[in-house]
Design a protein around this motif. Structure first.
Motif, PDB file in Angstrom:
ATOM      1  N   GLU A 215       0.814  -1.219   0.000  1.00 39.64           N
ATOM      2  CA  GLU A 215       0.000   0.000   0.000  1.00 39.64           C
ATOM      3  C   GLU A 215       0.845   1.265   0.000  1.00 39.64           C
ATOM      4  OE1 GLU A 215      -2.873  -0.013   3.101  1.00 39.64           O
ATOM      5  OE2 GLU A 215      -3.873  -1.853   2.405  1.00 39.64           O
ATOM      6  N   ARG A 421      -0.546  -0.427  -5.793  1.00 40.96           N
ATOM      7  CA  ARG A 421       0.672   0.287  -5.446  1.00 40.96           C
ATOM      8  C   ARG A 421       1.807  -0.715  -5.359  1.00 40.96           C
ATOM      9  NH1 ARG A 421      -0.032   5.395  -6.526  1.00 40.96           N
ATOM     10  NH2 ARG A 421       1.995   5.690  -5.506  1.00 40.96           N
ATOM     11  N   GLN A 472       5.521  -5.132   2.936  1.00 35.82           N
ATOM     12  CA  GLN A 472       4.458  -6.026   2.483  1.00 35.82           C
ATOM     13  C   GLN A 472       4.004  -6.970   3.585  1.00 35.82           C
ATOM     14  OE1 GLN A 472       4.945  -9.652  -0.324  1.00 35.82           O
ATOM     15  NE2 GLN A 472       4.280  -7.998  -1.679  1.00 35.82           N
TER      16      GLN A 472
END
Length: 592
Positions: A215, A421, A472
């Motif tokens: 994100e 993203r 992540q």
């Protein structure tokens, strides 16, 4: 490693300049410590992860015949001047003079150095192909370093370079390295996508990025919801699934006329006042084609870009359309006024004496509205060719969610873009002869003809990949390490270190696990269990073993899988066997 003997200090709170989760967690876990803007000292945990990643990279590259070298970080200006990148790289290249007044730079990349290295050795087609790589520190003078290792000034990178006799051979090497990268990031256990990309200052005609999905990623990706197509938004083709712009027949051309638009300075207010949807209006943006390579050249070389009112200019596509090395800068309001005679909001393409580029999405428009290059005035019923001539039509807009996938469109499918993203961790380029021609790196063919060497280059941001993995894979309690690059495999928490039986049991397990090839962190500090659990969750090793007096009375220890937080109680003497089974499940993806 025994925590009591280690230089390992965790923090309750992250530094104020840490903006994204991975930066906060790495700082709190003692993995990195800021020395200056964009400059960090790597702690032992960070370095262990980096070395594990480097080992995976070396294994996969060596398997494919690549050979490791090491080039200098300090590079003479003469090499960069041969390719003109001494100017093209701009302020991102940190330049300095030595005591003799000679110009040098810190290595931001090594295309020039590696080309100089091989041009003195490769003489004949018999010396090709070759594939050389290094893992080394780079320096780029980022204007605004941020996000820890994501956008630092100094970083660790793996860069490889292939050399071939012809394009066919170069593309074979490209595919070989592409395959190596897939293997590397798969082994790391990361969720990644391979996307089409822009080559930027490196150059080249074929290039792909390896993007870790997260994100907080700085890159915007367009991924098809139906097929495997994916591209960085910088280069993603922009094509609407269906659009009122693509009319099959054109209405009669009406006479162009001026009308007053006082107070209507934006597409939104103009759309509302005229009752025309924004996507059927045309807006004009202004940029400078001056590359800025010569600091003394302050001239503005304007170019106008026309596109639909609800679209945005894609600076990378515009750069490529203009044949520039870097994305062009937008003109200031005063520069727009000087170039067109009107302030922004009332400007358009009619009557301009400089190039006008139009986006392909509006090339079928007719009788449209544009600024009249006179304050508070617009033209209606403007038409191409009759009222102004476009220098070039090209795809110049940013792609959006819902637009048609180009691959699916070719075969009649209705695939559309979804937005993600990503964090760029790897990039592969087919360079062709850009550097070999500029630096006269040639070989003799079988016929004895001097020919430029075909090149490719391939980079992995080593330190960035470690942080991307954390970005992540984390939760509210801390890092959740992918097994491939966790600093330690197993974290043993000694819950009652003051009791001899507990200390002895922990010591036996510690030695047994290490003898079976596991990297183990033994938390033997005199701290409360709650402190140790919090630190263990923060550091995020794949498996934790809790050894305490209460459990040992029953002959058991607890195995905690960090990712799932599953707790298994096992017999103390079977702990190593059970941990080995846990890791087998983790590596196979069954323990997700």
């Amino acid at each position: 490693m025994r925590w009591s003997k280690a230089h390992l200090f965790t923090l309750k709170d992250a530094p104020n300049d840490a903006e994204i989760p991975s930066h906060k967690l790495m700082s709190r876990a003692g993995m990195i410590k800021k020395v200056g803007p964009g400059l960090y000292t790597y702690g032992n945990l960070a370095l262990r992860s980096i070395r594990k990643l480097e080992r995976i990279i070396r294994e996969e590259l060596n398997k494919r015949g690549a050979q490791e070298v090491l080039m200098p970080m300090v590079q003479p200006a003469e090499l960069w001047q041969e390719t003109n990148r001494w100017k093209e790289m701009g302020d991102g290249l940190l330049k300095f003079k030595n005591r003799n007044g000679h110009d040098f730079c810190l290595g931001a990349t090594h295309e020039e150095v590696i080309t100089d290295y091989v041009r003195n050795d490769i003489k004949s087609y018999r010396d090709l192909p070759a594939n050389l790589y290094q893992i080394q520190t780079k320096y780029r003078d980022e204007i605004r370093p941020r996000f820890g290792l994501m956008r630092g000034r100094e970083f660790i990178m793996k860069d490889a370079y292939s050399f071939d006799a012809d394009e066919k051979g170069a593309l074979i090497n490209y595919d070989l390295m592409y395959d190596a990268y897939k293997a590397i990031f798969t082994r790391l256990g990361l969720d990644f996508r391979i996307v089409e990309a822009d080559a930027g200052n490196i150059g080249g005609s074929k290039t792909h990025e390896f993007q870790v999905l997260a994100e907080a990623g700085e890159d915007h990706l367009m991924v098809c919801d139906t097929c495997d197509f994916a591209a960085n938004v910088e280069v993603a083709p922009a094509k609407s699934v269906s659009s009122p712009k693509m009319a099959t027949t054109k209405p009669p051309l009406l006479p162009m006329e001026a009308f007053e638009t006082k107070g209507l300075k934006s597409i939104g207010t103009l759309s509302k006042s005229l009752g025309i949807p924004e996507n059927q209006l045309v807006k004009t943006m202004f940029f400078s084609m001056n590359e800025g390579a010569d600091p003394a050249d302050k001239s503005v070389k304007p170019v106008a870009v026309c596109l639909a009112g609800d679209d945005e200019v894609n600076p990378v596509k515009l750069k490529n359309a203009l044949g520039m090395s870097n994305p062009p800068l937008m003109l200031t309001d005063q520069e727009v006024k000087d170039a067109t005679g009107a302030w922004p909001g009332s400007c358009g393409p009619v009557g301009l004496k400089f190039p006008v580029y139009i986006d392909t999405a509006i090339q079928h428009f007719s009788n449209f509205v544009v600024g009249a290059n006179k304050d508070a005035e617009h033209f209606r019923n403007v038409n191409f060719d009759r009222d102004f001539k476009a220098t070039k039509s090209a795809d110049l807009r940013l792609a959006k969610t819902g637009m048609a996938c180009p691959t699916c469109a070719k075969v009649g499918r209705t695939g559309a873009y979804k937005s993600f993203r990503g964090i760029e961790v790897g990039h592969v380029f087919y360079l062709g002869t850009k550097y070999s021609k500029a630096m006269h790196a040639t070989y003799l063919t079988a016929e004895g003809t001097p020919t430029p060497i075909e090149m490719g280059c391939y980079g992995i941001g080593v330190s960035r990949t470690v942080q991307a993995a954390i970005e992540q894979s984390h939760d509210a309690d801390g890092i959740v390490w992918p097994h491939g690059i966790a600093p330690f495999d197993v974290h043993i928490a000694v819950l009652d270190p003051d009791q001899e039986e507990v200390r002895q049991s922990a010591e036996v397990l510690y030695r047994d696990l290490e003898s079976h090839g596991f990297d183990v962190l033994l938390d033997d500090r005199s701290e409360r269990a709650g402190v140790k659990f919090k630190d263990a969750d923060l550091l995020g090793m794949p498996v934790r073993v809790n050894i305490g007096a209460r459990g040992l009375k029953e002959g058991i220890v607890e195995l905690v899988t960090r990712k799932t937080k599953t707790v298994d109680k096992v017999k103390a003497e079977e702990a190593t066997e059970k941990i080995a089974a846990l890791f087998k499940a983790i590596r196979s993806g069954k323990n997700a």
